[in-house]
Design an enzyme around this catalytic site. Structure first.
Site, PDB file in Angstrom:
ATOM      1  N   LEU A 134      19.558  67.716 -67.342  1.00  0.00           N
ATOM      2  CA  LEU A 134      19.196  66.399 -67.846  1.00  0.00           C
ATOM      3  C   LEU A 134      19.056  65.474 -66.648  1.00  0.00           C
ATOM      4  CD1 LEU A 134      21.725  65.985 -70.831  1.00  0.00           C
ATOM      5  CD2 LEU A 134      19.322  66.681 -70.969  1.00  0.00           C
ATOM      6  N   ASP A 135      18.148  64.515 -66.745  1.00  0.00           N
ATOM      7  CA  ASP A 135      18.023  63.541 -65.679  1.00  0.00           C
ATOM      8  C   ASP A 135      19.330  62.771 -65.507  1.00  0.00           C
ATOM      9  OD1 ASP A 135      15.345  64.212 -65.361  1.00  0.00           O
ATOM     10  OD2 ASP A 135      14.661  62.676 -66.765  1.00  0.00           O
ATOM     11  N   LYS A 136      19.544  62.264 -64.324  1.00  0.00           N
ATOM     12  CA  LYS A 136      20.746  61.491 -64.021  1.00  0.00           C
ATOM     13  C   LYS A 136      20.999  60.406 -65.062  1.00  0.00           C
ATOM     14  CE  LYS A 136      22.368  58.064 -60.661  1.00  0.00           C
ATOM     15  NZ  LYS A 136      22.039  57.353 -59.395  1.00  0.00           N
ATOM     16  N   THR A 138      20.003  60.213 -68.164  1.00  0.00           N
ATOM     17  CA  THR A 138      20.023  60.685 -69.545  1.00  0.00           C
ATOM     18  C   THR A 138      21.421  61.195 -69.887  1.00  0.00           C
ATOM     19  OG1 THR A 138      17.700  61.361 -69.392  1.00  0.00           O
ATOM     20  CG2 THR A 138      18.990  62.297 -71.186  1.00  0.00           C
ATOM     21  N   ARG A 238       9.981  60.972 -71.215  1.00  0.00           N
ATOM     22  CA  ARG A 238       9.649  59.731 -70.514  1.00  0.00           C
ATOM     23  C   ARG A 238       8.141  59.604 -70.299  1.00  0.00           C
ATOM     24  NH1 ARG A 238      13.891  60.178 -65.598  1.00  0.00           N
ATOM     25  NH2 ARG A 238      13.118  58.083 -65.098  1.00  0.00           N
TER      26      ARG A 238
END
Length: 307
Positions: A134-136, A138, A238
């Protein structure tokens, strides 16, 4: 790198970059400037440079040097755990694995301590046990393999699209259609290599997102959207929400500063539900990460519970 706008003029280069590159800290950007990996108008940038309208900024990110991640006693929210795997409710702001500029304080550091080193080795010393990420910015469900057999099974399930991944996003505006499917190809942005973008057919990789508008707030001109990922491309939700003209609230990369929300204080993307077939039992395992309190203003407008 994207072009500057008039309001950016006079801002220090490192601060301007930090405001747009969520995966790089300001200290890491300063380090890249010192190491001459950042250029302004085709000249090596200097630490105290400021930006001006029309400047062109180029960044080269050097390949990370593999390093053995160290165990750290960092609290984790565990949604499920057994001898084969663990499902974490990843905190917003936590980086998944060590990389340049983030050598410690990551989910991997925390997992090495929590699992006493018992993680799949397939991901190597930098990413032990990591099957997906997961992105930082998220939050939410992230599954980690403890054994190599589990790792291989989970990777296959993600590749075969037999997992079920549902995210909650709060966006600016509202899609024209209240529900639908976004099917595009996603690849690296042609100018800013730290961004992803919808690209022409035949390039990039196919990306499919089903979406449903759960709530539209006409007062704030924002919407709560349930996204069902059929693929798992970098920054997929996104990019797809931006493609619909509805960037995520608080997205530091894809939303213009004027469209970010100071009220939430975060990027509004949460990996709410994750379902997989357990590699050892064959049973279906579903986990839900509690919805963060920042979502309350939209959840209060729901007429029926999310399902």
């Amino acid at each position: 790198m994207e072009m500057l706008v008039e309001s950016d003029a006079g801002t220090r280069l490192d601060a301007w970059l930090a405001s747009r590159l969520s995966d790089l800290s300001r200290s890491r950007i300063q380090e890249l400037i010192r190491e001459q990996h950042i250029r302004k108008n085709d000249q090596v940038a200097k630490p105290r440079d400021s930006v001006s309208l029309g400047d062109r900024i180029q960044i080269e990110i050097p390949e990370p040097i593999p390093a053995q991640a160290q165990a750290e006693d960092i609290p984790l929210k565990v949604l499920y755990e057994d001898d084969a795997l663990i499902v974490i409710d990843k905190a917003e702001g936590m980086v998944v694995h060590p990389a340049a500029g983030n050598a410690d304080g990551t989910l991997v550091n925390a997992l090495l301590h929590h699992c006493k080193g018992q993680l799949s080795g397939i991901g190597g010393v930098e990413r032990p046990g990591i099957v997906h990420r997961l992105d930082k910015d998220t939050s939410g469900c992230l599954i980690v393999a403890k054994t190599d057999a589990t790792h291989r099974s989970l990777v296959e399930q993600f590749a075969d699209r037999t997992t079920d991944k549902r995210y909650l996003a709060v966006v600016q505006g509202c899609p024209i259609e209240s529900q639908g499917t976004v099917f595009t190809n996603i690849g690296r942005h042609p100018v800013n290599r730290l961004k992803m973008a919808v690209v022409n057919p035949g390039t990039g990789k196919p990306a499919i997102t089903d979406y449903e508008v759960l709530v539209h707030d006409p007062t704030t001109k924002t919407s709560l959207i349930l996204c069902h990922l059929k693929t798992g491309r970098t920054h997929q939700i996104r990019v797809h929400m931006l493609h619909l003209g509805c960037p995520l609230i608080g997205d530091p990369i894809y939303a213009k500063p004027a469209r970010q929300s100071a009220a939430t204080g975060r990027m509004m993307l949460h990996a709410w539900r994750l379902s997989i077939t357990h590699p050892e039992t064959g049973n279906r395992l579903s986990c839900e990460a509690p919805i963060p309190p920042e979502y309350t203003p939209w959840l209060q407008r729901l007429e029926t519970p999310i399902s």
